[in-house]
Write a protein that holds these residues in place. Structure first.
Motif, short mmCIF file in Angstrom:
data_model
loop_
_atom_site.label_atom_id
_atom_site.label_comp_id
_atom_site.label_asym_id
_atom_site.label_seq_id
_atom_site.Cartn_x
_atom_site.Cartn_y
_atom_site.Cartn_z
N MET A 244 -4.39 -8.99 5.83
CA MET A 244 -4.71 -8.32 7.09
C MET A 244 -6.20 -7.99 7.13
O MET A 244 -6.73 -7.44 6.17
CB MET A 244 -3.92 -7.00 7.21
CG MET A 244 -2.42 -7.19 7.16
SD MET A 244 -1.72 -7.64 8.72
CE MET A 244 -1.61 -6.03 9.48
N SER B 162 -9.54 -6.02 8.94
CA SER B 162 -9.86 -4.86 9.75
C SER B 162 -10.57 -5.29 11.02
O SER B 162 -11.21 -6.33 11.07
CB SER B 162 -10.76 -3.89 8.95
OG SER B 162 -11.26 -2.89 9.78
N ASN C 16 -2.91 7.69 -1.33
CA ASN C 16 -1.70 6.91 -1.12
C ASN C 16 -0.47 7.64 -1.66
O ASN C 16 0.61 7.59 -1.06
CB ASN C 16 -1.81 5.54 -1.79
CG ASN C 16 -2.79 4.63 -1.07
OD1 ASN C 16 -3.26 4.96 0.01
ND2 ASN C 16 -3.11 3.51 -1.68
N GLU D 20 -6.93 -0.45 1.72
CA GLU D 20 -6.22 -1.18 2.77
C GLU D 20 -4.78 -0.68 2.88
O GLU D 20 -4.25 -0.52 3.99
CB GLU D 20 -6.24 -2.69 2.47
CG GLU D 20 -7.60 -3.34 2.61
CD GLU D 20 -8.14 -3.31 4.03
OE1 GLU D 20 -7.34 -3.17 4.98
OE2 GLU D 20 -9.36 -3.42 4.21
N LYS E 53 -4.69 2.63 4.73
CA LYS E 53 -4.89 2.53 6.17
C LYS E 53 -3.60 2.14 6.90
O LYS E 53 -3.49 2.34 8.11
CB LYS E 53 -5.99 1.51 6.48
CG LYS E 53 -7.39 2.01 6.13
CD LYS E 53 -8.45 1.05 6.64
CE LYS E 53 -9.85 1.64 6.46
NZ LYS E 53 -10.89 0.80 7.08
N ILE E 54 -2.66 1.60 6.16
CA ILE E 54 -1.35 1.28 6.74
C ILE E 54 -0.35 2.40 6.46
O ILE E 54 0.37 2.85 7.35
CB ILE E 54 -0.81 -0.05 6.16
CG1 ILE E 54 -1.74 -1.21 6.54
CG2 ILE E 54 0.61 -0.32 6.66
CD1 ILE E 54 -1.40 -2.50 5.83
N VAL F 150 1.87 5.13 9.07
CA VAL F 150 3.32 4.97 8.96
C VAL F 150 3.96 6.30 8.60
O VAL F 150 4.98 6.70 9.18
CB VAL F 150 3.68 3.89 7.91
CG1 VAL F 150 5.16 3.95 7.55
CG2 VAL F 150 3.33 2.51 8.43
N ARG G 92 -5.40 -6.01 11.98
CA ARG G 92 -4.91 -4.64 11.94
C ARG G 92 -5.86 -3.75 12.74
O ARG G 92 -7.07 -3.86 12.59
CB ARG G 92 -4.84 -4.12 10.50
CG ARG G 92 -4.44 -2.66 10.42
CD ARG G 92 -4.39 -2.17 8.98
NE ARG G 92 -5.56 -2.55 8.21
CZ ARG G 92 -6.75 -1.97 8.31
NH1 ARG G 92 -6.94 -1.01 9.20
NH2 ARG G 92 -7.76 -2.37 7.57
N ASP H 200 -7.50 -0.25 13.39
CA ASP H 200 -7.74 0.99 12.66
C ASP H 200 -7.37 2.21 13.53
O ASP H 200 -7.48 2.18 14.76
CB ASP H 200 -9.20 1.09 12.25
CG ASP H 200 -9.54 0.13 11.12
OD1 ASP H 200 -8.65 -0.13 10.29
OD2 ASP H 200 -10.68 -0.37 11.08
#
Length: 200
Positions: free
Chosen positions: A1, A3, A19, A71, A74-75, A79, A127, A129
């Motif tokens: 993916m 940015s 994370n 990365e 950022k997901i 979520v 993706r 941001d």
């Protein structure tokens, strides 16, 4: 993916403190949902929900300060936001502590952004941001949900919480739909390949 022009350089690291905080928020969702829907433990559930909401800002701050923007983060971060908000909404609506129309106003917006984004960007490896306005709207709506439900559950300072909650809800829902419009613009620009989105 790839940015679309986020301002924070991202690494491929997986095991980072931010994370882990995002993962912890997801793992705590069943706990606050159970506490909210179970009669007699509403206060503990709302406090835990508020704590989960608060860590939304903590993990982002830690990521930037410790140079641990990734990365995956950022997901995982958005979520965790969406899952926590959705679960909290369903729980308080199930208990009658938030009107159905208010919950749907949030859920319909989130579903629309997700579905439109997925449809327009499917298979393109792009993706979008998260924008500050979107993060702000999420934080304000989490606070609004907490305070409105707190008031409707008849917990301490219920009237004050209820009044403040509805004020925050008005601010948050406006920000939320404005952010949705900007996200749509980001999606269309990314799809057209017109370069990085402007900061905002």
């Amino acid at each position: 993916m790839k940015s679309t022009g986020g301002r924070e350089p991202a690494s491929s690291a997986i095991v980072t403190v931010p994370n882990l905080l995002s993962l912890l928020r997801i793992l705590l969702i069943p706990a606050f949902v159970w506490l909210i829907v179970h009669r007699g433990t509403e206060m503990a559930g709302m406090l835990l929900f508020a704590g989960v909401a608060a860590t939304d800002w903590v993990d982002g701050y830690v990521a930037r300060r410790s140079n641990q923007v990734s990365e995956l983060g950022k997901i995982l971060d958005p979520v965790a936001d969406r899952l926590a908000v959705g679960a909290g909404l369903v729980a308080v609506m199930a208990r009658g502590a938030l009107p159905l129309w208010a919950g749907l106003a949030i859920l319909v917006r989130d579903a629309a952004v997700l579905l439109v984004g997925a449809a327009l960007l499917a298979g393109r490896g792009i993706r979008i941001d998260v924008r500050f306005l979107g993060k702000s709207a999420t934080a304000i709506l989490m606070a609004a949900i907490t305070w409105i439900a707190w008031g409707n559950f008849g917990l301490p300072l219920a009237e004050v919480a209820l009044a403040a909650g509805w004020v925050l809800f008005g601010v948050g829902i406006v920000e939320s739909y404005l952010a949705a419009g900007w996200y749509l613009g980001d999606i269309l620009r990314a799809r057209a390949g017109t370069g990085p989105r402007p900061p905002g």
